[in-house]
Design an enzyme around this catalytic site. Sequence first.
Site, PDB file in Angstrom:
ATOM      1  N   LYS A  64       0.814  -1.219   0.000  1.00 16.44           N
ATOM      2  CA  LYS A  64       0.000   0.000   0.000  1.00 16.44           C
ATOM      3  C   LYS A  64       0.848   1.270   0.000  1.00 16.44           C
ATOM      4  CE  LYS A  64      -3.500  -2.704  -0.105  1.00 16.44           C
ATOM      5  NZ  LYS A  64      -2.956  -3.987   0.322  1.00 16.44           N
ATOM      6  N   TYR A  66     -12.456 -14.491   2.364  1.00 18.69           N
ATOM      7  CA  TYR A  66     -11.447 -13.457   2.622  1.00 18.69           C
ATOM      8  C   TYR A  66     -11.113 -13.416   4.114  1.00 18.69           C
ATOM      9  CZ  TYR A  66      -9.290  -8.963   3.493  1.00 18.69           C
ATOM     10  OH  TYR A  66      -8.430  -8.001   3.922  1.00 18.69           O
ATOM     11  N   TYR A  68      -3.232 -12.823   2.495  1.00 23.92           N
ATOM     12  CA  TYR A  68      -2.908 -12.557   1.091  1.00 23.92           C
ATOM     13  C   TYR A  68      -1.777 -13.447   0.575  1.00 23.92           C
ATOM     14  CZ  TYR A  68      -5.520  -8.198   1.792  1.00 23.92           C
ATOM     15  OH  TYR A  68      -6.484  -7.286   2.071  1.00 23.92           O
TER      16      TYR A  68
HETATM   17  C1  LIG Z   1      -3.742  -5.224   0.061  1.00 24.66           C
HETATM   18  C2  LIG Z   1      -2.838  -6.372  -0.012  1.00 24.66           C
HETATM   19  C3  LIG Z   1      -2.750  -7.174  -1.167  1.00 24.66           C
HETATM   20  C4  LIG Z   1      -3.633  -7.000  -2.349  1.00 24.66           C
HETATM   21  O1  LIG Z   1      -3.318  -5.880  -3.132  1.00 24.66           O
HETATM   22  P1  LIG Z   1      -4.470  -5.196  -3.966  1.00 24.66           P
HETATM   23  O2  LIG Z   1      -3.832  -4.083  -4.672  1.00 24.66           O
HETATM   24  O3  LIG Z   1      -5.506  -4.777  -2.963  1.00 24.66           O
HETATM   25  O4  LIG Z   1      -5.047  -6.218  -4.891  1.00 24.66           O
HETATM   26  C5  LIG Z   1      -1.841  -8.205  -1.187  1.00 24.66           C
HETATM   27  N1  LIG Z   1      -1.059  -8.461  -0.119  1.00 24.66           N
HETATM   28  C6  LIG Z   1      -1.123  -7.738   0.997  1.00 24.66           C
HETATM   29  C7  LIG Z   1      -0.245  -8.121   2.129  1.00 24.66           C
HETATM   30  C8  LIG Z   1      -2.012  -6.670   1.102  1.00 24.66           C
HETATM   31  O5  LIG Z   1      -2.075  -5.967   2.239  1.00 24.66           O
END
Ligand SMILES: *Cc1c(COP(=O)(O)O)cnc(C)c1O
Length: 332
Positions: free
Chosen positions: A51, A264, A290
Amino acid sequence: MISEALNRFERLELVPHATPLQHLLRLSHHVGRDIYVKRDDLTLFALGGNKARKLEYLGCDALAQHADTLITAGAIQSNHVRQTAALAAKMGLACVALLENPIDTQEQNYLHNGNRLLLDLFGTRVEHVDNLEEPDLLLMAKADRLRATGKTPYVIPIGGSNALGTLGYVKAGLEFAEQVTAKGLDSGTLVLASGSGATHAGLALALAHVLPEWRVLGITVSRPADLQRPKVMGLVQRTAELLGVNVPENLDIELWDDYYGPRYGEPNTGTLDAIRLLASSQGLLLDPVYTGKAFAGLLDGVQKGAFEEGKPIVFLHTGGAPALFAYQSLTL
Ligand SMILES: *Cc1c(COP(=O)(O)O)cnc(C)c1O
């Protein structure tokens, strides 16, 4: 040229250097394929993660609009909310976070530890919501209420995933192209977690322009491929429009959706096996929401022979390890 188009946009410097591209030596021997990792978990800001790259552009826009408050939304253990809250603190802005409990747990570590603990340190104002099925409406309504009290809010969508945020991953794609070219890796597969979509969209757009021999593969973490594809493709189109570049015909949004169940934010056995394997063989920390799911997809793909023989596989490590502390008694 896409790089010139990108250079017209101002950004903050949260990610001052290229993140490392590393060979996973022991794991590569273990699975019999060359596997690399692009370390966007090391973005040098508030415990890292993907992010930060989006927030370089979004934070800059918030300053240009003289905002005094950042508003965003996510899960209680959201990495995105953690990084946004840290940016607000760094810029001297207030931060309001709308948080949901996507796995409906009362587990104390989930409610208070990990990313959630850090929100308190950053001075975030947390508001709990029942769900985030209509996040943009909730964020807009919150912004209206803040404006009515004389504040100047700046809304950052879930995951920072709008066209401006996606620029961060267009930039990362250009950085990746330089790194693999310097290593002589002229084709292969880049594997990543596909969530709110900007990471996937930005990389797909950038690589279609500058590295068309590389395949980009998204592993979904929250929804089936037929719902994820239009989200990612919409971001690709809006980002190309913002940049004033074309969407190349060869651009393909490839998605695998067999690894995100049961839902999720809830890991499955494959997720946990992947986390344990990377920790014990490489000392590398994945996360339960993730990267554990995405890496489980990568490992399964290797087993099934789904990656072209003799070509490297690069895993984009998008961060998330702070959530490990929140999941202790749930599943790990
Ligand atoms: C937000 C996030 C993702 C996904 O990225 P997006 O751009 O939202 O698809 C992947 N891995 C981690 C650790 C995240 O925090």
